[in-house]
Scaffold this motif. Structure first.
Motif, PDB file in Angstrom:
ATOM      1  N   MET A  11       0.977  -1.041  -0.010  1.00 22.25           N
ATOM      2  CA  MET A  11       0.091   0.095   0.090  1.00 22.25           C
ATOM      3  C   MET A  11       0.843   1.308  -0.035  1.00 22.25           C
ATOM      4  SD  MET A  11      -2.928  -1.168   3.063  1.00 22.25           S
ATOM      5  CE  MET A  11      -1.353  -1.732   4.112  1.00 22.25           C
ATOM      6  N   GLY A  33       4.564   0.714   1.667  1.00 25.88           N
ATOM      7  CA  GLY A  33       4.694  -0.350   2.718  1.00 25.88           C
ATOM      8  C   GLY A  33       3.680  -1.836   2.663  1.00 25.88           C
ATOM      9  N   GLY A  34       4.074  -2.692   2.855  1.00 20.77           N
ATOM     10  CA  GLY A  34       3.304  -4.056   3.141  1.00 20.77           C
ATOM     11  C   GLY A  34       4.440  -5.169   3.540  1.00 20.77           C
ATOM     12  N   ALA A  35       3.693  -5.887   4.547  1.00 18.12           N
ATOM     13  CA  ALA A  35       4.527  -6.780   5.111  1.00 18.12           C
ATOM     14  C   ALA A  35       5.672  -7.485   4.163  1.00 18.12           C
ATOM     15  CB  ALA A  35       3.840  -7.690   6.116  1.00 18.12           C
ATOM     16  N   ASN A  38       8.090  -5.560   2.157  1.00 20.83           N
ATOM     17  CA  ASN A  38       8.986  -5.229   3.138  1.00 20.83           C
ATOM     18  C   ASN A  38      10.134  -5.984   3.529  1.00 20.83           C
ATOM     19  OD1 ASN A  38       7.389  -2.874   3.811  1.00 20.83           O
ATOM     20  ND2 ASN A  38       6.636  -3.640   5.591  1.00 20.83           N
ATOM     21  N   TYR A  89      -2.542   3.503   3.865  1.00 22.50           N
ATOM     22  CA  TYR A  89      -3.031   3.548   5.225  1.00 22.50           C
ATOM     23  C   TYR A  89      -2.116   4.671   5.659  1.00 22.50           C
ATOM     24  CZ  TYR A  89       1.432   1.281   6.778  1.00 22.50           C
ATOM     25  OH  TYR A  89       2.818   1.123   7.077  1.00 22.50           O
ATOM     26  N   TYR A 104      -6.515   1.931   8.231  1.00 20.12           N
ATOM     27  CA  TYR A 104      -6.465   1.277   6.986  1.00 20.12           C
ATOM     28  C   TYR A 104      -7.428   1.945   5.749  1.00 20.12           C
ATOM     29  CZ  TYR A 104      -3.702  -2.330   8.554  1.00 20.12           C
ATOM     30  OH  TYR A 104      -2.696  -3.162   9.217  1.00 20.12           O
ATOM     31  N   ARG A 106      -8.162   0.305   2.573  1.00 15.63           N
ATOM     32  CA  ARG A 106      -7.448  -0.524   1.745  1.00 15.63           C
ATOM     33  C   ARG A 106      -8.461  -1.658   0.990  1.00 15.63           C
ATOM     34  NH1 ARG A 106      -3.696  -4.000   5.708  1.00 15.63           N
ATOM     35  NH2 ARG A 106      -3.102  -5.041   3.642  1.00 15.63           N
ATOM     36  N   ILE A 135      -1.207 -11.460   6.948  1.00 13.34           N
ATOM     37  CA  ILE A 135      -2.114 -10.409   6.630  1.00 13.34           C
ATOM     38  C   ILE A 135      -2.732 -10.693   4.998  1.00 13.34           C
ATOM     39  CG2 ILE A 135      -1.970  -8.087   5.619  1.00 13.34           C
ATOM     40  CD1 ILE A 135       0.522  -7.678   7.577  1.00 13.34           C
ATOM     41  N   ARG A 168      -3.271  -8.932  12.410  1.00 16.53           N
ATOM     42  CA  ARG A 168      -3.644  -7.242  12.359  1.00 16.53           C
ATOM     43  C   ARG A 168      -5.151  -7.442  12.839  1.00 16.53           C
ATOM     44  NH1 ARG A 168       0.883  -7.066  12.152  1.00 16.53           N
ATOM     45  NH2 ARG A 168       2.142  -5.995  10.376  1.00 16.53           N
ATOM     46  N   GLY A 256       7.571  -1.930  10.468  1.00 16.30           N
ATOM     47  CA  GLY A 256       8.348  -2.837   9.475  1.00 16.30           C
ATOM     48  C   GLY A 256       9.377  -3.545  10.176  1.00 16.30           C
ATOM     49  N   ASP A 259       9.401  -7.250  10.138  1.00 16.71           N
ATOM     50  CA  ASP A 259       9.641  -7.666   8.759  1.00 16.71           C
ATOM     51  C   ASP A 259      11.127  -7.545   8.412  1.00 16.71           C
ATOM     52  OD1 ASP A 259       6.751  -7.568   8.624  1.00 16.71           O
ATOM     53  OD2 ASP A 259       6.958  -5.371   7.609  1.00 16.71           O
ATOM     54  N   ASP A 295       8.666   1.892   6.050  1.00 18.97           N
ATOM     55  CA  ASP A 295       8.392   0.368   6.606  1.00 18.97           C
ATOM     56  C   ASP A 295       9.413  -0.343   6.069  1.00 18.97           C
ATOM     57  OD1 ASP A 295       6.076   2.021   6.607  1.00 18.97           O
ATOM     58  OD2 ASP A 295       4.513   0.321   6.366  1.00 18.97           O
TER      59      ASP A 295
HETATM   60  O1  KDG Z   1       4.862  -4.656   9.365  1.00 20.70           O
HETATM   61  C1  KDG Z   1       4.572  -3.412   8.743  1.00 20.70           C
HETATM   62  C2  KDG Z   1       3.348  -3.445   7.955  1.00 20.70           C
HETATM   63  O2  KDG Z   1       2.246  -3.618   8.815  1.00 20.70           O
HETATM   64  C3  KDG Z   1       2.956  -2.560   7.194  1.00 20.70           C
HETATM   65  O3  KDG Z   1       3.912  -2.298   6.184  1.00 20.70           O
HETATM   66  C4  KDG Z   1       1.737  -2.416   6.343  1.00 20.70           C
HETATM   67  O4  KDG Z   1       1.439  -4.402   5.595  1.00 20.70           O
HETATM   68  C5  KDG Z   1       0.981  -3.690   6.369  1.00 20.70           C
HETATM   69  C6  KDG Z   1      -0.496  -3.888   6.898  1.00 20.70           C
HETATM   70  O5  KDG Z   1      -1.129  -4.698   6.514  1.00 20.70           O
HETATM   71  O6  KDG Z   1      -0.579  -3.674   8.098  1.00 20.70           O
END
Ligand code: KDG
Length: 313
Positions: A11, A33-35, A38, A89, A104, A106, A135, A168, A256, A259, A295
């Motif tokens: 995202m 960012g996105g796990a 990352n 986010y 979020y 998303r 996630i 999450r 992050g 990650d 992140d």
């Molecule tokens: O670990 C960091 C992630 O939480 C962040 O980059 C965003 O992937 C994400 C999420 O869904 O929270």
């Protein structure tokens, strides 16, 4: 072929300046960012050939994400779509007691409709390690099926499958997560779980070694890594438990860091390192990530090595 292929949603993160309320802010910093991306970025910065697989809308914002990842040395394996949107986010950081909050926005990301046929499944088969997190299946029923199928494909092809629970609470309940993840776990070789998630989501209680042993017994993981925040991490591998600490950090941005830990751990294991070294590199990568805004772990192998070799504990 890539050593590491990751799969998940990425995202745009929009961040008010520290101490500013999201509802009143005039300026937002933009990060990507996105796990799962990352982890790919952290590993690529440590010298791993890393690719990230996803669906993105064929728009300027979709291209913004692919461009950022390419710039970090990650190969974006993107299926471009005519519909859908890039998720965003917001990360609000205030002083205590308000602390920090993630908001979020998303819904509507094309990855939610991803099928195994719509992604680069051959690249999953060719990878040394396939990585995703909790996630991804939290995002849609379709993604539960696709995540299961990709883990099985990777596993059948002989890749190591690695999975971070990454619970999450804004996406699903602990009960839903537990039921879905326990169906996925038989295809997972290396499990990362925060101690809190192991207890509150997966229902495994006790000291970290007991939790790791019980998880390995229940699901047959080759390696279980329990992360313990400032206390470090414990890994159980081939029946042996190893605990290592953390490195002190001046935290600029905490998001992050889990990650980053996974990327440092996996990069070292791909390099043939021991579990002890992998835990140290994971901890050092996470510590250095916290000194960088955004992140992604934009830290080099030399920096990580210097922190590991020169102590700092
Ligand atoms: O670990 C960091 C992630 O939480 C962040 O980059 C965003 O992937 C994400 C999420 O869904 O929270």
């Amino acid at each position: 072929m890539s050593e590491l292929v990751t799969f998940g949603e990425t995202m745009l993160r929009l961040t008010p300046p520290r101490g500013h309320r999201l509802s009143r802010v005039d300026n937002l910093d933009v990060h990507v960012g996105g796990a799962e991306s990352n982890v790919a970025v952290g590993a690529a910065n440590l010298g791993v050939e890393a690719a990230w697989m996803s669906l993105l809308p064929d728009t300027e914002l979709g291209e913004r994400i692919a461009y950022a990842l390419r710039g970090e040395g990650v190969e974006p394996l993107v299926t471009w779509t005519d519909t859908g949107r890039v998720g965003t986010y917001y990360f609000e950081r205030g002083g205590m007691p308000r602390g920090r909050d993630v908001v979020y926005d998303r819904d509507g990301a094309p990855i939610r409709e991803a099928t195994p046929e719509s992604v680069a499944v051959d690249r999953v088969r060719d990878a040394d390690v396939f990585f995703t997190t909790g996630i991804t299946p939290a995002l849609s029923d379709q993604l539960i099926e696709t995540t299961a199928s990709l883990l099985e494909t990777a596993s059948d092809a002989g890749a190591t499958t690695a999975f971070d629970v990454n619970y999450r609470e804004k996406l699903w309940t602990p009960a839903a997560a537990r039921s879905t993840l326990s169906d996925l776990f038989p295809s997972v070789d290396v499990l990362f779980a925060a101690e809190r998630d192991a207890r509150d989501v997966l229902g495994f209680d006790g000291d970290p070694e007991t939790v790791a042993r019980d998880l390995a017994d229940a699901y047959g993981f080759e390696t279980v890594v329990i992360t313990l925040g400032e206390e470090g991490a414990l890994a159980l591998h081939d029946g042996t438990a190893t605990s290592r600490g953390t490195y002190p950090t001046d935290t600029v941005d905490p998001l992050g860091s889990g990650d980053a830990f996974a990327s440092g751990f996996l990069a070292e294991r791909l390099d043939g390192a021991s579990i002890t070294e992998a835990l140290d590199y994971g901890a050092a990568t996470a510590a250095l990530k916290r000194t960088v805004e955004g992140d992604m772990a934009r830290v080099s192998r030399d920096e990580v090595r210097a922190l590991v070799e020169n102590g700092g504990r």
